[in-house]
Design an enzyme around this catalytic site. Structure first.
Site, PDB file in Angstrom:
ATOM      1  N   HIS A 153       0.888  -1.174   0.000  1.00 37.16           N
ATOM      2  CA  HIS A 153       0.000   0.000   0.000  1.00 37.16           C
ATOM      3  C   HIS A 153       0.920   1.216   0.000  1.00 37.16           C
ATOM      4  CE1 HIS A 153      -3.189   2.752   0.940  1.00 37.16           C
ATOM      5  NE2 HIS A 153      -2.963   2.828   2.226  1.00 37.16           N
TER       6      HIS A 153
ATOM      7  N   GLU B  99     -28.447 -10.677   2.928  1.00 35.69           N
ATOM      8  CA  GLU B  99     -28.773 -10.726   1.506  1.00 35.69           C
ATOM      9  C   GLU B  99     -27.835  -9.866   0.659  1.00 35.69           C
ATOM     10  OE1 GLU B  99     -32.988 -10.234   0.831  1.00 35.69           O
ATOM     11  OE2 GLU B  99     -32.706 -10.315  -1.340  1.00 35.69           O
TER      12      GLU B  99
HETATM   13  P1  NAD Z   1      -1.753  -7.054   9.640  1.00 34.30           P
HETATM   14  O1  NAD Z   1      -2.100  -6.129  10.728  1.00 34.30           O
HETATM   15  O2  NAD Z   1      -2.707  -8.102   9.243  1.00 34.30           O
HETATM   16  O3  NAD Z   1      -0.377  -7.820   9.955  1.00 34.30           O
HETATM   17  C1  NAD Z   1       0.730  -7.169  10.426  1.00 34.30           C
HETATM   18  C2  NAD Z   1       1.904  -8.090  10.695  1.00 34.30           C
HETATM   19  O4  NAD Z   1       2.965  -7.273  11.176  1.00 34.30           O
HETATM   20  C3  NAD Z   1       1.671  -9.131  11.783  1.00 34.30           C
HETATM   21  O5  NAD Z   1       2.522 -10.214  11.534  1.00 34.30           O
HETATM   22  C4  NAD Z   1       2.102  -8.404  13.034  1.00 34.30           C
HETATM   23  O6  NAD Z   1       2.484  -9.282  14.069  1.00 34.30           O
HETATM   24  C5  NAD Z   1       3.305  -7.641  12.506  1.00 34.30           C
HETATM   25  N1  NAD Z   1       3.567  -6.406  13.247  1.00 34.30           N
HETATM   26  C6  NAD Z   1       2.655  -5.582  13.831  1.00 34.30           C
HETATM   27  N2  NAD Z   1       3.268  -4.537  14.422  1.00 34.30           N
HETATM   28  C7  NAD Z   1       4.586  -4.702  14.175  1.00 34.30           C
HETATM   29  C8  NAD Z   1       5.738  -3.974  14.515  1.00 34.30           C
HETATM   30  N3  NAD Z   1       5.674  -2.855  15.230  1.00 34.30           N
HETATM   31  N4  NAD Z   1       6.943  -4.433  14.097  1.00 34.30           N
HETATM   32  C9  NAD Z   1       7.034  -5.586  13.393  1.00 34.30           C
HETATM   33  N5  NAD Z   1       5.985  -6.323  13.046  1.00 34.30           N
HETATM   34  C10 NAD Z   1       4.777  -5.889  13.421  1.00 34.30           C
HETATM   35  O7  NAD Z   1      -1.349  -6.129   8.367  1.00 34.30           O
HETATM   36  P2  NAD Z   1      -1.977  -6.167   6.902  1.00 34.30           P
HETATM   37  O8  NAD Z   1      -3.416  -5.784   6.986  1.00 34.30           O
HETATM   38  O9  NAD Z   1      -1.571  -7.427   6.233  1.00 34.30           O
HETATM   39  O10 NAD Z   1      -1.219  -4.935   6.232  1.00 34.30           O
HETATM   40  C11 NAD Z   1       0.088  -5.046   5.723  1.00 34.30           C
HETATM   41  C12 NAD Z   1       0.225  -4.108   4.525  1.00 34.30           C
HETATM   42  O11 NAD Z   1      -0.611  -4.574   3.471  1.00 34.30           O
HETATM   43  C13 NAD Z   1      -0.220  -2.679   4.815  1.00 34.30           C
HETATM   44  O12 NAD Z   1       0.596  -1.812   4.086  1.00 34.30           O
HETATM   45  C14 NAD Z   1      -1.628  -2.645   4.271  1.00 34.30           C
HETATM   46  O13 NAD Z   1      -2.067  -1.360   3.910  1.00 34.30           O
HETATM   47  C15 NAD Z   1      -1.479  -3.528   3.054  1.00 34.30           C
HETATM   48  N6  NAD Z   1      -2.720  -4.102   2.540  1.00 34.30           N
HETATM   49  C16 NAD Z   1      -3.532  -4.792   3.385  1.00 34.30           C
HETATM   50  C17 NAD Z   1      -4.679  -5.383   2.904  1.00 34.30           C
HETATM   51  C18 NAD Z   1      -5.543  -6.233   3.803  1.00 34.30           C
HETATM   52  O14 NAD Z   1      -6.412  -6.882   3.281  1.00 34.30           O
HETATM   53  N7  NAD Z   1      -5.371  -6.296   5.094  1.00 34.30           N
HETATM   54  C19 NAD Z   1      -5.017  -5.250   1.539  1.00 34.30           C
HETATM   55  C20 NAD Z   1      -4.153  -4.564   0.688  1.00 34.30           C
HETATM   56  C21 NAD Z   1      -3.000  -3.999   1.217  1.00 34.30           C
END
Ligand code: NAD
Ligand code: MG
Length: 339
Positions: free
Chosen positions: A108, A231
């Site tokens: 992102h 729905e």
């Molecule tokens: P998440 O919150 O699901 O997972 C985060 C991971 O990082 C976990 O393994 C957590 O333990 C670890 N973490 C959390 N804080 C931390 C820290 N301070 N230091 C090190 N590790 C840490 O995150 P996500 O939703 O997968 O988002 C990750 C990226 O993907 C973001 O940039 C998000 O915008 C992007 N994104 C997410 C989605 C989605 O569906 N969730 C979709 C598209 C893009």
């Protein structure tokens, strides 16, 4: 039409011999890491020891390393920790260890677009942003399908940033439904707008408002749940398959007439005006500054509003009804695990 890329456009050889570090093992991190591994890539996972997802990653067969160790070894660093945690992990574990010529890949554009992370000029800085939640990125991949991805190049120091990024998108399944090229600005602004106005904010508020209206008028909460929440999935599935036309083919004449005459009264000029203002707050950086400050202050507003949403009475009704829907249970389990 937007420039799109498909399976045949990906040059998988550009990832041969390249070491990929996936930082974070949450929604996206787990899906990327597993899909990349299944696609034959050389992947390591970087996590905080004792962090939330450390145990899950070992259950999936990884030997997680500390983020700095994973970065030190990697040609490609996929930054998949939460957006608000990225600047700190960048300062502490990425910047000091990033190899010359390595590529930083984001899911992102937030931190690059809003200037919270400023990588060195000699690094490639790119993005593969799946347009769907991580558990679907994994589930669709396993089913032979995929989630469409946006791809963007912020810096191409090596001259091969694009090829490597497209190969990465391919390896997580993105070229099956198609990869669209965009910019960090467009991805960030449209992503924030979509989740705020339509996908998460708009749609849940619409469902809750509809449910509350029926319940306040004395209708049974369960009937209102089926009508205004359950729905919706069936309707959205039709739109997903074949656009508004497919949905309109399957609903009754009466539903169509109600849709055409009443829909614009719900989403009226005032709502459209509000959407424009919400977009303007994203474009000006006002939303980003607010969210960064909210985090710095320990998230008081976020926590209070989240609690309110989770304690909404429709959640209780929904839980009870869904418990009887046996076919939902395995998916609920997948969603829980993928958290
Ligand atoms: P998440 O919150 O699901 O997972 C985060 C991971 O990082 C976990 O393994 C957590 O333990 C670890 N973490 C959390 N804080 C931390 C820290 N301070 N230091 C090190 N590790 C840490 O995150 P996500 O939703 O997968 O988002 C990750 C990226 O993907 C973001 O940039 C998000 O915008 C992007 N994104 C997410 C989605 C989605 O569906 N969730 C979709 C598209 C893009
Ligand atoms: Mg809401």
């Amino acid at each position: 039409m937007a420039k799109m890329y498909w399976q045949a456009d990906a040059d998988t050889e550009t990832l041969e011999g390249k070491r990929i570090a996936v930082l974070g093992y949450g929604s996206q991190g787990r899906a990327h890491a597993l899909n990349l591994r299944d696609s034959g890539c050389d992947v390591r996972v970087g996590l905080r020891p004792g962090g939330k997802t450390w145990a899950q990653s070992t259950e999936d067969g990884w030997r997680p390393e500390r983020p700095a160790d994973a970065v030190g070894d990697a040609d490609i660093v996929a930054v998949l920790v939460p957006d608000m945690a990225q600047p700190q992990i960048y300062q502490e574990a990425i910047a000091p260890k990033l190899r010359k010529g390595a590529m930083l890949l984001f899911g992102h554009g937030f931190n690059i677009h809003y200037g919270q992370i400023k990588p060195p000029a000699e690094a490639d800085v790119t993005m593969v942003a799946p347009k769907g939640p991580g558990n679907l990125v994994r589930r669709q991949f396993e089913a032979g399908a995929g989630v469409p991805c946006l791809l963007a190049i912020h810096q191409d120091a090596s001259g091969s940033a694009f090829a490597r990024t497209l190969a990465y998108a391919h390896a997580i399944g993105g070229t099956r439904p198609g990869v669209i090229e965009t910019t960090f600005k467009e991805e960030t602004e449209t992503d924030l707008f979509g989740e705020q106005a339509v996908l998460c904010g708009g749609v849940t508020e619409l469902m809750a408002a509809g449910w509350e209206t029926l319940v306040a008028a004395g209708y049974q909460p369960e009937a209102a749940y089926f009508e205004c929440l359950h729905e919706l999935k069936l309707i959205v599935d039709l739109i997903y398959e074949g656009g508004f036309a497919q949905m309109l083919r399957f609903v009754s004449e009466t539903a169509k007439y109600g849709d055409l005459t009443r829909g614009p009264r719900v989403v009226d000029a005032r709502v459209r005006e509000t959407m424009k203002r919400i977009l303007a707050e994203i474009q000006s950086g006002e939303f980003a500054r607010e969210w960064i400050a909210e985090n710095a202050g320990g998230r008081p507003k976020y926590n209070a509003l989240l609690k309110e949403d989770l304690e909404h009475p429709v959640e209780k009704v929904g839980r009870e009804l869904r418990e009887r829907m046996s076919w939902l249970q395995p998916k609920a389990e997948v969603a829980r695990i993928a958290r």
